[in-house]
Design a protein around this motif. Structure first.
Motif, PDB file in Angstrom:
ATOM      1  N   HIS A  84      17.500  11.123  -6.562  1.00  0.00           N
ATOM      2  CA  HIS A  84      17.643   9.635  -7.405  1.00  0.00           C
ATOM      3  C   HIS A  84      17.595   8.240  -6.383  1.00  0.00           C
ATOM      4  O   HIS A  84      17.727   8.705  -5.129  1.00  0.00           O
ATOM      5  CB  HIS A  84      18.885  10.429  -7.928  1.00  0.00           C
ATOM      6  CG  HIS A  84      19.616  11.416  -8.246  1.00  0.00           C
ATOM      7  ND1 HIS A  84      19.677  10.497  -9.858  1.00  0.00           N
ATOM      8  CD2 HIS A  84      19.984  12.233  -7.839  1.00  0.00           C
ATOM      9  CE1 HIS A  84      19.690  12.027 -10.510  1.00  0.00           C
ATOM     10  NE2 HIS A  84      19.770  12.477  -9.290  1.00  0.00           N
ATOM     11  N   SER A  85      16.549   8.609  -6.443  1.00  0.00           N
ATOM     12  CA  SER A  85      15.346   7.068  -5.907  1.00  0.00           C
ATOM     13  C   SER A  85      14.388   6.617  -7.012  1.00  0.00           C
ATOM     14  O   SER A  85      14.214   6.994  -7.602  1.00  0.00           O
ATOM     15  CB  SER A  85      15.034   7.911  -4.632  1.00  0.00           C
ATOM     16  OG  SER A  85      14.052   8.451  -4.321  1.00  0.00           O
ATOM     17  N   PHE A  86      14.147   5.721  -6.100  1.00  0.00           N
ATOM     18  CA  PHE A  86      12.798   4.908  -7.066  1.00  0.00           C
ATOM     19  C   PHE A  86      11.384   5.577  -6.220  1.00  0.00           C
ATOM     20  O   PHE A  86      10.757   5.752  -7.073  1.00  0.00           O
ATOM     21  CB  PHE A  86      12.923   3.193  -6.934  1.00  0.00           C
ATOM     22  CG  PHE A  86      11.895   3.107  -8.055  1.00  0.00           C
ATOM     23  CD1 PHE A  86      11.998   2.872  -9.151  1.00  0.00           C
ATOM     24  CD2 PHE A  86      10.861   1.505  -7.410  1.00  0.00           C
ATOM     25  CE1 PHE A  86      10.222   2.676 -10.632  1.00  0.00           C
ATOM     26  CE2 PHE A  86       9.753   1.354  -7.923  1.00  0.00           C
ATOM     27  CZ  PHE A  86       9.478   1.112  -9.009  1.00  0.00           C
ATOM     28  N   ASP A  87      11.941   6.297  -5.322  1.00  0.00           N
ATOM     29  CA  ASP A  87      10.588   6.591  -5.247  1.00  0.00           C
ATOM     30  C   ASP A  87       9.697   7.629  -5.684  1.00  0.00           C
ATOM     31  O   ASP A  87      10.423   8.542  -7.054  1.00  0.00           O
ATOM     32  CB  ASP A  87      10.520   8.012  -3.706  1.00  0.00           C
ATOM     33  CG  ASP A  87      11.167   7.022  -2.842  1.00  0.00           C
ATOM     34  OD1 ASP A  87      11.182   5.730  -2.597  1.00  0.00           O
ATOM     35  OD2 ASP A  87      11.435   7.214  -1.769  1.00  0.00           O
ATOM     36  N   TYR A 142       0.620  13.356   1.427  1.00  0.00           N
ATOM     37  CA  TYR A 142       0.588  12.253   1.662  1.00  0.00           C
ATOM     38  C   TYR A 142       1.497  11.842   1.516  1.00  0.00           C
ATOM     39  O   TYR A 142       2.922  11.984   0.475  1.00  0.00           O
ATOM     40  CB  TYR A 142      -0.264  11.905   0.313  1.00  0.00           C
ATOM     41  CG  TYR A 142      -0.243  10.246   0.991  1.00  0.00           C
ATOM     42  CD1 TYR A 142      -0.584   9.300   1.692  1.00  0.00           C
ATOM     43  CD2 TYR A 142       1.311   8.940  -0.013  1.00  0.00           C
ATOM     44  CE1 TYR A 142      -0.684   8.108   1.854  1.00  0.00           C
ATOM     45  CE2 TYR A 142       0.708   7.998   0.035  1.00  0.00           C
ATOM     46  CZ  TYR A 142       0.493   7.251   0.629  1.00  0.00           C
ATOM     47  OH  TYR A 142       0.463   6.167   0.894  1.00  0.00           O
ATOM     48  N   HIS A 143       2.569  11.464   2.129  1.00  0.00           N
ATOM     49  CA  HIS A 143       4.048  10.928   2.012  1.00  0.00           C
ATOM     50  C   HIS A 143       4.153   9.280   2.633  1.00  0.00           C
ATOM     51  O   HIS A 143       3.894   9.289   3.530  1.00  0.00           O
ATOM     52  CB  HIS A 143       5.213  11.684   2.569  1.00  0.00           C
ATOM     53  CG  HIS A 143       6.302  11.132   2.885  1.00  0.00           C
ATOM     54  ND1 HIS A 143       7.170  11.560   1.782  1.00  0.00           N
ATOM     55  CD2 HIS A 143       7.314   9.929   3.543  1.00  0.00           C
ATOM     56  CE1 HIS A 143       8.860  10.746   2.035  1.00  0.00           C
ATOM     57  NE2 HIS A 143       8.451  10.076   2.926  1.00  0.00           N
ATOM     58  N   GLY A 144       3.960   8.331   1.561  1.00  0.00           N
ATOM     59  CA  GLY A 144       3.751   7.037   1.998  1.00  0.00           C
ATOM     60  C   GLY A 144       4.535   5.911   1.644  1.00  0.00           C
ATOM     61  O   GLY A 144       4.048   5.971   0.210  1.00  0.00           O
ATOM     62  N   ASP A 145       3.889   4.659   1.455  1.00  0.00           N
ATOM     63  CA  ASP A 145       4.233   3.311   0.757  1.00  0.00           C
ATOM     64  C   ASP A 145       3.352   3.601  -0.891  1.00  0.00           C
ATOM     65  O   ASP A 145       1.704   4.411  -0.467  1.00  0.00           O
ATOM     66  CB  ASP A 145       3.106   2.277   1.269  1.00  0.00           C
ATOM     67  CG  ASP A 145       3.398   1.243   0.863  1.00  0.00           C
ATOM     68  OD1 ASP A 145       3.867   1.225  -0.646  1.00  0.00           O
ATOM     69  OD2 ASP A 145       3.879   0.108   1.173  1.00  0.00           O
ATOM     70  N   ALA A 146       3.685   3.608  -1.454  1.00  0.00           N
ATOM     71  CA  ALA A 146       2.957   3.732  -2.751  1.00  0.00           C
ATOM     72  C   ALA A 146       2.074   2.668  -2.852  1.00  0.00           C
ATOM     73  O   ALA A 146       1.130   3.203  -4.076  1.00  0.00           O
ATOM     74  CB  ALA A 146       3.950   3.772  -4.334  1.00  0.00           C
ATOM     75  N   LYS A 147       1.464   1.476  -2.724  1.00  0.00           N
ATOM     76  CA  LYS A 147       1.284   0.445  -2.185  1.00  0.00           C
ATOM     77  C   LYS A 147       0.491   0.783  -1.629  1.00  0.00           C
ATOM     78  O   LYS A 147      -1.158   0.557  -2.144  1.00  0.00           O
ATOM     79  CB  LYS A 147       1.360  -0.719  -2.476  1.00  0.00           C
ATOM     80  CG  LYS A 147       2.938  -1.505  -3.507  1.00  0.00           C
ATOM     81  CD  LYS A 147       3.234  -2.320  -2.705  1.00  0.00           C
ATOM     82  CE  LYS A 147       4.502  -2.925  -3.821  1.00  0.00           C
ATOM     83  NZ  LYS A 147       5.752  -3.010  -3.515  1.00  0.00           N
ATOM     84  N   THR A 148       0.077   1.128  -0.959  1.00  0.00           N
ATOM     85  CA  THR A 148      -1.264   2.157   0.534  1.00  0.00           C
ATOM     86  C   THR A 148      -1.675   3.168  -0.141  1.00  0.00           C
ATOM     87  O   THR A 148      -2.818   3.834   0.533  1.00  0.00           O
ATOM     88  CB  THR A 148      -1.079   1.692   1.743  1.00  0.00           C
ATOM     89  OG1 THR A 148       0.078   3.077   2.351  1.00  0.00           O
ATOM     90  CG2 THR A 148      -0.257   0.207   2.091  1.00  0.00           C
TER      91      THR A 148
END
Length: 161
Positions: A84-87, A142-148
């Motif tokens: 439960h998160s926006f990730d 990959y685990h990181g910022d959605a924008k990058t």
């Protein structure tokens, strides 16, 4: 290389999953017959789950890319691990080296669609790709910022993996 991307000389072992879930030969045959195969992750002993965005991602790909095949390695209903998160928790995806650029593009498009209207919110992406090249497999996590996400993959030469 970017800290959010790991490239390993390994693969996701499926034998335990096949045994625990009593997977038929027909379903096992999907391994070599589709362009992108969604496979479960091991959660605990004899417990396998699909990432929360697995089904939505497959539906998205099927709607937006009718030239390629996408399927789930499952016998009947699947178990989904809900977080439960926006990730954005994408599945483990098995592809060939030739299809890797296409799946990266599909993932990027899916991320953009999920962020639509929420561009200012922070979100991470978690995805693992098992890449087949001849008799070798590599795992990209990959685990990181959605924008990058896209920029991270543009920095590496995928043909030299």
């Amino acid at each position: 290389m970017d800290d959010c991307l790991k490239i390993l000389d390994s693969e996701v072992p499926l034998d335990e999953y096949f045994e625990a879930e009593n997977v038929s030969d027909e379903v096992r045959g999907k391994i070599d017959s589709v362009d992108a195969l969604i496979i479960p992750m091991k959660h605990s002993e004899n417990e396998f789950y699909f990432a929360k965005d697995s089904i939505d991602f497959v539906k998205f790909c099927r709607q937006n890319d009718i030239e390629h095949t996408y399927d789930v390695l499952a016998e009947g209903d699947i178990k989904v691990l809900s977080l439960h998160s926006f990730d954005i928790w994408l599945p483990i995806i098995q592809v060939t080296i030739e299809f890797l650029p296409s799946i990266i593009k599909a993932i990027h498009s899916y991320i953009k669609s999920r962020l639509k209207g929420r561009e200012k919110e922070e979100a991470n992406v978690d995805v693992t790709m098992v890449v087949k090249r001849k008799n070798e497999k590599k795992t990209l996590h990959y685990h990181g910022d959605a924008k990058t996400f896209k920029e991270t993959f543009e920095k590496i030469d995928l043909n030299k993996m």
